[in-house]
Design a protein around this motif. Structure first.
Motif, PDB file in Angstrom:
ATOM      1  N   LYS B 124       0.367   0.550  42.460  1.00  0.00           N
ATOM      2  CA  LYS B 124       0.083  -0.552  41.530  1.00  0.00           C
ATOM      3  C   LYS B 124       1.167  -0.547  40.494  1.00  0.00           C
ATOM      4  N   ARG B 125       1.580  -1.751  39.964  1.00  0.00           N
ATOM      5  CA  ARG B 125       2.405  -2.350  39.094  1.00  0.00           C
ATOM      6  C   ARG B 125       1.830  -1.921  37.740  1.00  0.00           C
ATOM      7  N   MET B 126       3.061  -1.372  36.974  1.00  0.00           N
ATOM      8  CA  MET B 126       2.770  -0.931  35.735  1.00  0.00           C
ATOM      9  C   MET B 126       1.817  -1.945  34.867  1.00  0.00           C
ATOM     10  N   ARG B 127       2.412  -3.185  34.968  1.00  0.00           N
ATOM     11  CA  ARG B 127       1.701  -4.099  33.957  1.00  0.00           C
ATOM     12  C   ARG B 127       0.361  -4.133  34.267  1.00  0.00           C
ATOM     13  N   THR B 128      -0.243  -3.814  35.430  1.00  0.00           N
ATOM     14  CA  THR B 128      -1.844  -4.068  35.750  1.00  0.00           C
ATOM     15  C   THR B 128      -2.394  -2.742  35.175  1.00  0.00           C
ATOM     16  N   LEU B 129      -1.827  -1.671  34.815  1.00  0.00           N
ATOM     17  CA  LEU B 129      -2.521  -0.493  34.358  1.00  0.00           C
ATOM     18  C   LEU B 129      -2.987  -0.527  33.052  1.00  0.00           C
ATOM     19  N   SER B 130      -4.200   0.306  32.869  1.00  0.00           N
ATOM     20  CA  SER B 130      -4.693   0.371  31.440  1.00  0.00           C
ATOM     21  C   SER B 130      -3.862   1.472  30.634  1.00  0.00           C
ATOM     22  N   GLY B 131      -3.994   1.541  29.494  1.00  0.00           N
ATOM     23  CA  GLY B 131      -3.266   2.426  28.436  1.00  0.00           C
ATOM     24  C   GLY B 131      -3.452   3.713  28.943  1.00  0.00           C
ATOM     25  N   GLY B 132      -4.702   4.258  29.320  1.00  0.00           N
ATOM     26  CA  GLY B 132      -4.981   5.659  29.851  1.00  0.00           C
ATOM     27  C   GLY B 132      -4.292   5.921  31.117  1.00  0.00           C
ATOM     28  N   THR B 133      -4.108   5.233  31.805  1.00  0.00           N
ATOM     29  CA  THR B 133      -3.568   5.566  33.166  1.00  0.00           C
ATOM     30  C   THR B 133      -1.802   5.583  32.760  1.00  0.00           C
ATOM     31  N   ARG B 134      -1.512   4.656  32.015  1.00  0.00           N
ATOM     32  CA  ARG B 134      -0.046   4.992  31.724  1.00  0.00           C
ATOM     33  C   ARG B 134       0.307   6.105  31.214  1.00  0.00           C
ATOM     34  N   GLN B 135      -0.869   6.545  30.004  1.00  0.00           N
ATOM     35  CA  GLN B 135      -0.616   8.106  29.527  1.00  0.00           C
ATOM     36  C   GLN B 135      -0.746   9.003  30.684  1.00  0.00           C
ATOM     37  N   LYS B 136      -1.154   8.774  31.807  1.00  0.00           N
ATOM     38  CA  LYS B 136      -1.539   9.637  32.597  1.00  0.00           C
ATOM     39  C   LYS B 136      -0.044   9.818  33.380  1.00  0.00           C
ATOM     40  N   VAL B 137       0.459   8.648  33.828  1.00  0.00           N
ATOM     41  CA  VAL B 137       1.746   8.901  34.406  1.00  0.00           C
ATOM     42  C   VAL B 137       2.710   9.620  33.543  1.00  0.00           C
ATOM     43  N   SER B 138       2.739   9.292  32.259  1.00  0.00           N
ATOM     44  CA  SER B 138       3.719   9.687  31.217  1.00  0.00           C
ATOM     45  C   SER B 138       3.358  11.384  31.264  1.00  0.00           C
ATOM     46  N   ALA B 139       2.133  11.937  31.185  1.00  0.00           N
ATOM     47  CA  ALA B 139       1.890  13.223  31.163  1.00  0.00           C
ATOM     48  C   ALA B 139       2.525  13.998  32.597  1.00  0.00           C
ATOM     49  N   CYS B 140       2.412  13.390  33.702  1.00  0.00           N
ATOM     50  CA  CYS B 140       2.721  13.609  34.921  1.00  0.00           C
ATOM     51  C   CYS B 140       4.181  13.948  35.033  1.00  0.00           C
ATOM     52  N   LEU B 141       4.973  12.923  34.205  1.00  0.00           N
ATOM     53  CA  LEU B 141       6.230  13.062  34.059  1.00  0.00           C
ATOM     54  C   LEU B 141       6.589  14.311  33.611  1.00  0.00           C
ATOM     55  N   ALA B 142       6.144  14.533  32.356  1.00  0.00           N
ATOM     56  CA  ALA B 142       6.171  15.624  31.462  1.00  0.00           C
ATOM     57  C   ALA B 142       6.316  16.977  31.986  1.00  0.00           C
ATOM     58  N   PHE B 143       5.305  17.099  33.144  1.00  0.00           N
ATOM     59  CA  PHE B 143       5.239  18.478  33.593  1.00  0.00           C
ATOM     60  C   PHE B 143       5.847  18.369  35.020  1.00  0.00           C
ATOM     61  N   LEU B 144       6.261  17.358  35.538  1.00  0.00           N
ATOM     62  CA  LEU B 144       6.832  17.154  36.806  1.00  0.00           C
ATOM     63  C   LEU B 144       7.934  18.144  37.232  1.00  0.00           C
ATOM     64  N   PHE B 145       8.818  18.425  36.288  1.00  0.00           N
ATOM     65  CA  PHE B 145       9.995  19.415  36.342  1.00  0.00           C
ATOM     66  C   PHE B 145       9.906  20.586  35.946  1.00  0.00           C
ATOM     67  N   ASN B 146       8.762  21.355  35.615  1.00  0.00           N
ATOM     68  CA  ASN B 146       8.612  22.668  35.292  1.00  0.00           C
ATOM     69  C   ASN B 146       9.503  22.978  34.214  1.00  0.00           C
ATOM     70  N   PRO B 147       9.049  22.206  33.092  1.00  0.00           N
ATOM     71  CA  PRO B 147      10.278  22.407  31.892  1.00  0.00           C
ATOM     72  C   PRO B 147       9.814  23.666  31.305  1.00  0.00           C
ATOM     73  N   ALA B 148      10.670  24.403  30.636  1.00  0.00           N
ATOM     74  CA  ALA B 148      10.312  25.589  29.934  1.00  0.00           C
ATOM     75  C   ALA B 148       9.595  25.248  28.546  1.00  0.00           C
ATOM     76  N   ILE B 149       9.908  24.041  28.002  1.00  0.00           N
ATOM     77  CA  ILE B 149       9.381  23.527  26.893  1.00  0.00           C
ATOM     78  C   ILE B 149       8.491  22.317  27.049  1.00  0.00           C
ATOM     79  N   LEU B 150       7.148  22.136  26.457  1.00  0.00           N
ATOM     80  CA  LEU B 150       6.709  21.054  26.653  1.00  0.00           C
ATOM     81  C   LEU B 150       6.443  20.337  25.304  1.00  0.00           C
TER      82      LEU B 150
END
Lengths: 408, 239, 243
Positions: B124-150
């Motif tokens: 799906k393209r980003m413009r079609t997504l709801s605000g919530g789904t975009r937040q989910k994508v954003s959360a996934c990105l935050a955790f994706l690389f196993n960072p020591a600090i979140l």
């Protein structure tokens, strides 16, 4: 006229068959052969280099080179001087004529003689090439005349004619001289099918020469183009004026010319295709003006000229003038910048065209403003001027502008 | 892990951060709390190098972060509002960020992508997504690389209750792995059971930085919002 | 094609180019009209597209700034992405049609001029977007720059020319036109289209400038400065900017 001359030369050559034939081989003297010969004889010169300190031809002769024997002037002498009528010189390579600031030394000089033919010669590195002085009915054809002089002083003219008449100059190729062809006080002559290019000053320089015709010549990349001055009844047809660039370069400079015609010529990529000054009663029609800086620069001193049925295409400026009085007519041309309409479909625009642009006037007054050419801001100004002419002369207009280019 | 020393930032006349000094350690989950305009976001941006402090300095793992960018390898960030280029697909966004920061041999953490069932929406393209789904994508990105600090800025805002719960569980799991998590949130009830420390900012000043257990002790309340309400009352009473 | 605006822009350019050549049997005239597109529309679209794109992706850029990547690299990436998209649009909208309809040196020159103006104005747009936080202000600044370089500047030049008509202004003119990338591009085109008229001007400097390769070389040089300077400044500023 050309045919008559050809016939004449043929008769002379035919006559030579009855006459004696003298052969000159390398190491022998051409002058000696001439001195020995009877009028009407044929002198055949075989290949070799002949360094004779000025050859005089003073009787009717045919001097014929076989495989281009070289006549070397060693930068000191005039190579050939013809003082008799009915002389033909052909098939020689004439090189290194003398240079003098006092005398106009030439490779071949025709001096007070008539019916002389100069054909199929190669002229290299000469001061003047072929010099006609009080010559009448001379026929100069198929010569290749090359010089590599670098300044106007160092180089003479390719074909120089002075006080002569009934000359025919055709199919010569002239390059690197001061003027390719120079005419002063030459009347009733024809210049046809010549190519004059990369000469230092003019491809053709024409003064006080009336009733002359020049047709089918190509003048290109000459320092200043072609100048036709102080003459009457000149006919200029089917010539090509190409790539003559510079602040004083013209396709043709017409100065004090009257009662003449210029038609079917092509002017391409010249700084000014035609520059007219003090000229009257000229008929300029059916010419092609392509990609020139200026199509026609017509000074206020010109009157009664008729400029019609020409094609003006892709010139920076079609017309420029320095005055506000308009004494010339510009009707029936094709102008690629015309934006009018043709409701009755007769091929002629319904509103007049004003070929003189406001910006041409601005540049005329202030050269530096050329930098602003084609600026959107200038475009706005021009559009305003087109709608309400205030500065450009009201009368300078084509009342019958063509909608389509004329088939030329 | 994070040590801030005298961090000061002014925006024109407004003092956004007034000599903040604090330190955060491994394994802590810290709530960054304060009224609107108290400097929470500015502080987070300082940590991320998005805002450059006027004076003072911040070190992360003993590295001064000034004019440094490699340290951000250790940080996963989820902004308050997430917007992505309209024409990109979810998968392309993930790939793009992966291109930027993936290091060979790194273990990628795709748990959240699974948990949110994002894979089904990858195209799906980003413009079609709801605000919530975009937040989910954003959360996934935050955790994706196993960072020591979140660093999570209002992570649960805009998420539906289920997704919100998923995210909280994820935070708890990471906490257990010994990661440092910084969370800002208005909804204090969301942070119950999760938070071990509270940093309270007001008018750009650090008001207090204490562990939740001590605060609970002091106030005698168990629920976070109650604790905070009590503290507010005490403070106003003092002044 | 990543973007609908780019797609529309490409189609618009292609339509204009093709119809100019279809309606006009004289290619020189079509090139002339296309030059106007090249120095008016292309910089305008380039400016507007870049500022809007930068403001619209501000949040995403913020997200990326928080990633372990140099800020300068990030901005360069965005910038190069934008000009690549614009240049592809030019190639498809002007370059290819010209290649098919009128393969000549003037066409090539026109295409390169459009490309360089695209890059120059993308740089300027990036700079104005980096300098101003407010979207409306940023776009306004960018439009103002465009308007200034297209109209106001030349008006001022004309004014100066006639105010100081008695002085030799050739050098000053060449110097002045370097302060305007659109003028530089236009003169680059004049050197090809109107060189013969240019050679008719008095003044040795004009001859030297236009008659030799110097002029062309200088224009290329100045255009490169115009492309590089704003974007370098923007990157520098972006490195120290609070987001």
């Amino acid at each position: 006229m050309i045919r008559l001359l050809l016939l004449y030369i043929l008769t002379v050559t035919a006559g030579a068959a009855r006459a004696a034939i003298h052969l000159v081989k390398a190491g022998e003297s051409i002058q000696a052969a001439i001195n020995k010969a009877q009028p009407g004889d044929l002198i055949k010169v075989y290949p070799g280099t002949f360094r004779e300190k000025g050859i005089q031809i003073n009787k009717p002769l045919v001097l014929m080179g076989v495989d281009y024997p070289v006549l070397d002037g060693e930068k000191k002498y005039e190579i050939l001087t013809i003082t008799a009528d009915h002389v033909v010189v052909q098939g020689f390579e004439l090189i290194r004529s003398g240079y003098s600031s006092m005398n106009e030394l030439a490779a071949i000089r025709i001096k007070e003689a008539a019916y002389v033919g100069i054909r199929n010669n190669r002229l290299n590195e000469n001061f003047f090439g072929i010099y006609c002085q009080h010559a009448r009915y001379a026929f100069i054809a198929n010569n290749r005349i090359v010089s590599n002089g670098s300044s106007e002083l160092e180089a003479g003219n390719g074909i120089h004619a002075w006080k002569s008449d009934h000359l025919v100059i055709q199919q010569n190729n002239i390059t690197g001289h001061r003027d390719g062809i120079y005419f002063e006080f030459v009347t009733e002559s024809t210049i046809a099918h010549n190519t004059s290019h990369k000469n230092i000053r003019y491809g053709l320089h024409f003064m006080f020469s009336h009733q002359d015709i020049y047709t089918n010549n190509t003048f290109s990349e000459n320092g200043a183009g072609v100048a036709v001055m102080y003459s009457r009844q000149v006919t200029m047809y089917h010539n090509r004026f190409i790539d003559n660039w510079g602040s004083a370069a013209y396709g043709i400079l017409l100065k004090e010319i009257s009662d003449s015609k210029a038609a079917f010529n092509e002017f391409s990529r010249n700084t000014a295709a035609i520059y007219m000054e003090g000229s009257s009663r000229l008929n300029i029609y059916a010419n092609r003006f392509n990609q020139n800086g200026y199509g026609i620069r017509i000074q206020a001193s010109c009157d009664n000229n008729n400029i019609s049925k020409n094609n003006f295409i892709a010139n920076s400026f079609d017309i420029a003038t320095n005055g506000s009085l308009v004494l010339n007519s510009f009707d029936g041309n094709y102008w690629d910048k015309y934006e009018g309409y043709d409701l009755n479909k007769d091929g002629i625009g319904d509103v007049p065209y004003r070929p003189l642009s406001l910006f041409a006037l601005i540049v005329e007054r202030n050269n530096s403003s050329m930098m602003l050419f084609r600026s959107p801001m200038v475009g706005l100004l021009e559009r305003a001027e087109k709608i309400m002419p205030g500065i450009t002369p009201e009368q300078l207009k084509d009342n019958k502008p063509q909608m389509k280019p004329l088939p030329l | 892990m994070i040590i801030a020393t005298n961090v000061q930032k002014k925006f024109g006349r407004l003092v956004a951060l007034d000599r903040i000094s604090l330190s955060c350690n491994k394994g802590q989950t810290i709530a960054l709390i304060g009224p609107n305009g108290s400097g929470k976001t500015t502080f987070i941006k300082c940590l991320l190098g998005m805002v450059l402090p006027d004076s003072g300095f911040i070190t992360i793992n003993q590295q001064n972060i000034h004019q440094n960018w490699q340290y951000r390898q250790q940080i996963g960030y989820m902004p308050q509002i997430s917007r992505f280029p309209d024409n990109m697909r979810i998968e392309q966004v993930l790939d793009m960020v992966r291109d930027i920061r993936y290091q060979p041999g790194q273990q990628l953490d795709e748990e959240l992508i699974e948990a949110f069932e994002l894979k089904r929406q990858f195209g799906k393209r980003m413009r079609t997504l709801s605000g919530g789904t975009r937040q989910k994508v954003s959360a996934c990105l935050a955790f994706l690389f196993n960072p020591a600090i979140l660093i999570l800025d209002e992570p649960t805002a805009g998420l539906d209750p289920v997704a919100s719960e998923v995210l909280k569980n994820k935070i708890a799991t990471e906490k257990a792995k010994g990661k440092l998590t910084l969370i800002t949130s208005h909804v204090l009830s969301d942070l119950d059971d999760l938070v071990s420390e509270i940093i309270y900012l007001q008018d750009g000043k650090l008001r207090f930085h204490e562990s939740v257990s001590r605060l609970q002790e002091k106030t005698g309340e168990a629920k976070l919002n109650k604790v905070m309400a009590r503290i507010m009352l005490q403070k106003t009473a003092q002044s | 094609m990543r973007n609908r605006i780019i797609l529309a822009y490409t189609i618009l350019l292609a339509l204009v180019t093709i119809s100019l050549f279809a309606l006009e049997d004289n290619p020189a005239k079509a090139i002339m009209s296309l030059l106007n597109i090249g120095i008016l529309i292309v910089p305008l679209v380039s400016s507007i597209f870049c500022t809007i794109y930068l403001y619209n992706s501000a949040e995403f850029i913020e997200l990326l700034v928080a990633q372990p990547i140099r800020r300068s690299r990030l901005l360069w990436g965005v910038y190069l992405g934008m000009i690549t998209a614009l240049l592809i649009a030019l190639l498809a909208g002007i370059g290819l049609p010209l290649l098919l309809l009128h393969p000549a040196a003037t066409s090539l020159n026109l295409f390169f001029i459009s490309c360089s103006l695209t890059i120059v104005f993308a740089s300027l747009a990036t700079l104005s977007a980096v300098l101003t936080r407010d979207k409306a202000k940023g776009i306004g600044l960018c439009l103002l720059l465009w308007f200034y370089f297209t109209f106001i500047f030349d008006g001022l030049v004309l004014l100066v020319l006639f105010q100081f008509a008695d002085y030799p202004l050739d050098t000053a003119m060449i110097g002045m036109s370097m302060l305007n990338p659109i003028d530089m591009a236009r003169i680059g085109m004049l050197l090809q289209l109107d060189i013969s008229a240019m050679m008719g001007l008095t003044g040795a400097l004009f001859q030297d400038f236009f008659g030799t390769g110097t002029g062309f070389f200088l224009i290329v040089l100045v255009m490169i400065v115009w492309m590089a300077f704003p974007i370098l400044l923007a990157v520098r500023r972006f490195n120290h900017k609070d987001l």
